[in-house]
Structures are given as structure tokens and as C-alpha cells.
Design a protein around this motif. Structure first.
Motif, mmCIF file in Angstrom:
data_model
loop_
_atom_site.group_PDB
_atom_site.id
_atom_site.type_symbol
_atom_site.label_atom_id
_atom_site.label_comp_id
_atom_site.label_asym_id
_atom_site.label_seq_id
_atom_site.Cartn_x
_atom_site.Cartn_y
_atom_site.Cartn_z
ATOM 1 N N THR A 55 0.172 -11.214 -6.316
ATOM 2 C CA THR A 55 0.995 -10.182 -5.679
ATOM 3 C C THR A 55 2.103 -9.661 -6.602
ATOM 4 O O THR A 55 3.092 -9.117 -6.137
ATOM 5 C CB THR A 55 1.615 -10.718 -4.380
ATOM 6 N N GLY A 56 1.908 -9.827 -7.906
ATOM 7 C CA GLY A 56 2.824 -9.214 -8.869
ATOM 8 C C GLY A 56 4.086 -9.991 -9.146
ATOM 9 O O GLY A 56 5.028 -9.459 -9.740
ATOM 10 N N LEU A 57 4.109 -11.243 -8.771
ATOM 11 C CA LEU A 57 5.323 -12.039 -8.931
ATOM 12 C C LEU A 57 5.803 -12.074 -10.374
ATOM 13 O O LEU A 57 6.976 -11.816 -10.659
ATOM 14 C CB LEU A 57 5.051 -13.465 -8.421
ATOM 15 N N ILE A 58 4.903 -12.361 -11.313
ATOM 16 C CA ILE A 58 5.279 -12.457 -12.729
ATOM 17 C C ILE A 58 5.408 -11.076 -13.349
ATOM 18 O O ILE A 58 6.367 -10.790 -14.070
ATOM 19 C CB ILE A 58 4.249 -13.306 -13.495
ATOM 20 N N MET A 78 -4.054 -8.682 -2.472
ATOM 21 C CA MET A 78 -3.048 -9.062 -3.469
ATOM 22 C C MET A 78 -2.496 -7.815 -4.158
ATOM 23 O O MET A 78 -1.279 -7.641 -4.298
ATOM 24 C CB MET A 78 -3.664 -10.005 -4.509
ATOM 25 N N ILE A 79 -3.397 -6.938 -4.587
ATOM 26 C CA ILE A 79 -2.989 -5.740 -5.325
ATOM 27 C C ILE A 79 -2.154 -4.816 -4.445
ATOM 28 O O ILE A 79 -1.144 -4.247 -4.899
ATOM 29 C CB ILE A 79 -4.220 -5.010 -5.894
ATOM 30 N N GLU A 80 -2.530 -4.647 -3.202
ATOM 31 C CA GLU A 80 -1.770 -3.771 -2.311
ATOM 32 C C GLU A 80 -0.349 -4.299 -2.104
ATOM 33 O O GLU A 80 0.621 -3.528 -2.093
ATOM 34 C CB GLU A 80 -2.493 -3.615 -0.975
ATOM 35 N N ALA A 82 1.264 -6.215 -4.242
ATOM 36 C CA ALA A 82 1.945 -6.060 -5.536
ATOM 37 C C ALA A 82 2.443 -4.635 -5.721
ATOM 38 O O ALA A 82 3.580 -4.407 -6.159
ATOM 39 C CB ALA A 82 0.994 -6.445 -6.668
ATOM 40 N N LYS A 83 1.612 -3.658 -5.388
ATOM 41 C CA LYS A 83 2.020 -2.257 -5.505
ATOM 42 C C LYS A 83 3.226 -1.952 -4.621
ATOM 43 O O LYS A 83 4.167 -1.256 -5.032
ATOM 44 C CB LYS A 83 0.858 -1.342 -5.102
ATOM 45 N N ALA A 84 3.209 -2.466 -3.398
ATOM 46 C CA ALA A 84 4.308 -2.212 -2.461
ATOM 47 C C ALA A 84 5.615 -2.791 -2.980
ATOM 48 O O ALA A 84 6.680 -2.155 -2.884
ATOM 49 C CB ALA A 84 3.968 -2.798 -1.091
ATOM 50 N N LYS A 85 5.556 -3.991 -3.542
ATOM 51 C CA LYS A 85 6.778 -4.612 -4.072
ATOM 52 C C LYS A 85 7.309 -3.864 -5.283
ATOM 53 O O LYS A 85 8.532 -3.687 -5.433
ATOM 54 C CB LYS A 85 6.510 -6.075 -4.427
ATOM 55 N N ALA A 86 6.406 -3.425 -6.151
ATOM 56 C CA ALA A 86 6.844 -2.672 -7.327
ATOM 57 C C ALA A 86 7.480 -1.349 -6.920
ATOM 58 O O ALA A 86 8.497 -0.924 -7.500
ATOM 59 C CB ALA A 86 5.656 -2.424 -8.254
ATOM 60 N N ARG A 97 -4.046 -2.762 -10.500
ATOM 61 C CA ARG A 97 -5.404 -2.265 -10.259
ATOM 62 C C ARG A 97 -6.298 -3.416 -9.804
ATOM 63 O O ARG A 97 -6.245 -4.511 -10.375
ATOM 64 C CB ARG A 97 -5.960 -1.650 -11.538
ATOM 65 N N GLN A 98 -7.104 -3.154 -8.771
ATOM 66 C CA GLN A 98 -8.104 -4.132 -8.350
ATOM 67 C C GLN A 98 -9.243 -4.072 -9.357
ATOM 68 O O GLN A 98 -9.945 -3.071 -9.469
ATOM 69 C CB GLN A 98 -8.614 -3.831 -6.942
ATOM 70 N N ALA A 99 -9.411 -5.140 -10.122
ATOM 71 C CA ALA A 99 -10.383 -5.135 -11.215
ATOM 72 C C ALA A 99 -10.643 -6.553 -11.670
ATOM 73 O O ALA A 99 -9.926 -7.496 -11.308
ATOM 74 C CB ALA A 99 -9.853 -4.293 -12.389
#
Length: 220
Positions: A55-58, A78-80, A82-86, A97-99
Motif C-alpha cells: 500500500t505504498g508505505l515505503i 493494494m495499489i488503489e 497506495a494511490k489514495a495515500k499518495a 501500477r498494478q503489474a
């Protein structure tokens, strides 16, 4: 990775996404020490790939330290998150990106550092991912990883095997530290640092430098 195993893993991490940050930051001392150690290997001009970003923590934390981060995960949820937090933090130099690591949009020799935190023990076989990371890194680029070596804790490894069969955890590839180091050296990397994270008995922080394939073959 077998398609059925992959699909099960995606479903597991989609379900786990909402509680992922809390679990990752459960031990604040370990989390902060990991960030502090990672920061030593980053420079303002660097381009970083966060492989298995969750979820973009790092990625969000290191964004002020580097030029850009490409952060990927195969979990949509997870990606969604992460994007929201950023977006909430107005972070503009992290692209989520989901990849997978094998997607064509990731270009060879593009990254100074690749992060793979809590991901290598989930890959089968991990050798393919190591080879792909070698391809994606610039000359002398680094892989910085955190990996639980489950084979060093047989009872815990046995428990996770049972939980996997019950569908409660993803499949785990049991490793020892020597196996982890061999993955990198066999993949034409030089392991320049490895040590246990605080308050853990089997989670290793490792740094591995990309070697020229021809040069590494000469050494052998």
C-alpha cells in the motif's frame, strides 16, 4: 509461478490490503531502522523501482529522497490504497501500477535501486525475478531487500505450510540466509551487506550490487 498459486496469492493480498500498513508498522523500531538503513543507499537523482510495494508505505516515505519511484504490486486493492495515500499527501513523484516484475513497461537499465521488501520468499521460482531485476538495473545498481528466511524456523515454517493448505496464507518458499545469498550471487550480484533486523530472528536486510555478467563469470 503456477497460475493457480498466483491467483490465490492475488486474492489473499487483496483481502489483506486494508490491514497491511498496520501490520507492517506494528514494530515501529524495526520499521524506522529499515527506513534509516535504506536511506543510506538513496540519492536525489535516483530512479527507484519498488517491487511488491503493497500500500505504498515505503515508496511514499522515500519519495522526498529520490527523483522518482515506480511502485508495482499484483494486488489491485493494494495499489488503489497506495494511490489514495499518495494523492492525500500530494506526492507527485511516485507512480503506482498494478503489474508484475515481468511487465514490458519496465525498461532494461532504468533503475538505480530496486526494492523488494517481503517478496522474495513468496516467489517460485525466485531466480527468474532476480534475473529480471538484473536486467532492469543500471550498471552497479542495487537490490535492497528484506526477506524472512522461514527455513531457519522449522516450527514456524511448518505452521505456515498448514495455514497455506487451509487457504489462510500465501504459499511461502522456505529459505535460509545462505540460500538467499546464493540467489543473488548466482544471479550475478555481489552481496555487500546482510544482517538481521532488530527484534526479529529470521528477517534479513540485504544489499546486493549488480555485476557485469562477463566479469562475474571471470571470477568463477
Amino acid at each position: 509461478m503456477d497460475k493457480n498459486v498466483f491467483n490465490k496469492a492475488v486474492k489473499f493480498w487483496d483481502r489483506a490490503a486494508s490491514s497491511y500498513d498496520k501490520e507492517e508498522k506494528n514494530d515501529e523500531e524495526k520499521y524506522q531502522k529499515t527506513l534509516n538503513q535504506l536511506a543510506q543507499y538513496l540519492k536525489p537523482e535516483y530512479s527507484v523501482l519498488d517491487f511488491g510495494c503493497g500500500t505504498g508505505l515505503i515508496a511514499n516515505e522515500i519519495s522526498p529522497l529520490i527523483q522518482q519511484v515506480h511502485a508495482i504490486d499484483f494486488s489491485h486493492n493494494m495499489i488503489e490504497l497506495a494511490k489514495a495515500k499518495a494523492q492525500e499527501k500530494q506526492i507527485t513523484n511516485v507512480q503506482y501500477r498494478q503489474a508484475t516484475i515481468f511487465d514490458d513497461y519496465l525498461k532494461p537499465a532504468s533503475y538505480d535501486v530496486i526494492l523488494c521488501f517481503h517478496i522474495l520468499h513468496l516467489l517460485e521460482p525466485p531466480e527468474r525475478a532476480i534475473s529480471r531485476m538484473h536486467e532492469l538495473l543500471k550498471p552497479e545498481g542495487l537490490i535492497v531487500s528484506v526477506t524472512p528466511c522461514m527455513a531457519e524456523k522449522p516450527l514456524m515454517n511448518g505452521l505456515f505450510s498448514v495455514l497455506y493448505k487451509l487457504g489462510l496464507t500465501p504459499k511461502i518458499n522456505p529459505l535460509k540466509l545462505q540460500d538467499l545469498k546464493k540467489l543473488f550471487t548466482d544471479g550475478n550480484f555481489e552481496v555487500t551487506d546482510h544482517h538481521l533486523l532488530p527484534k526479529t530472528s529470521n528477517e534479513y536486510f540485504t544489499v546486493s550490487k549488480k555485476q557485469n555478467i562477463y566479469s562475474s563469470q571471470l571470477k568463477k
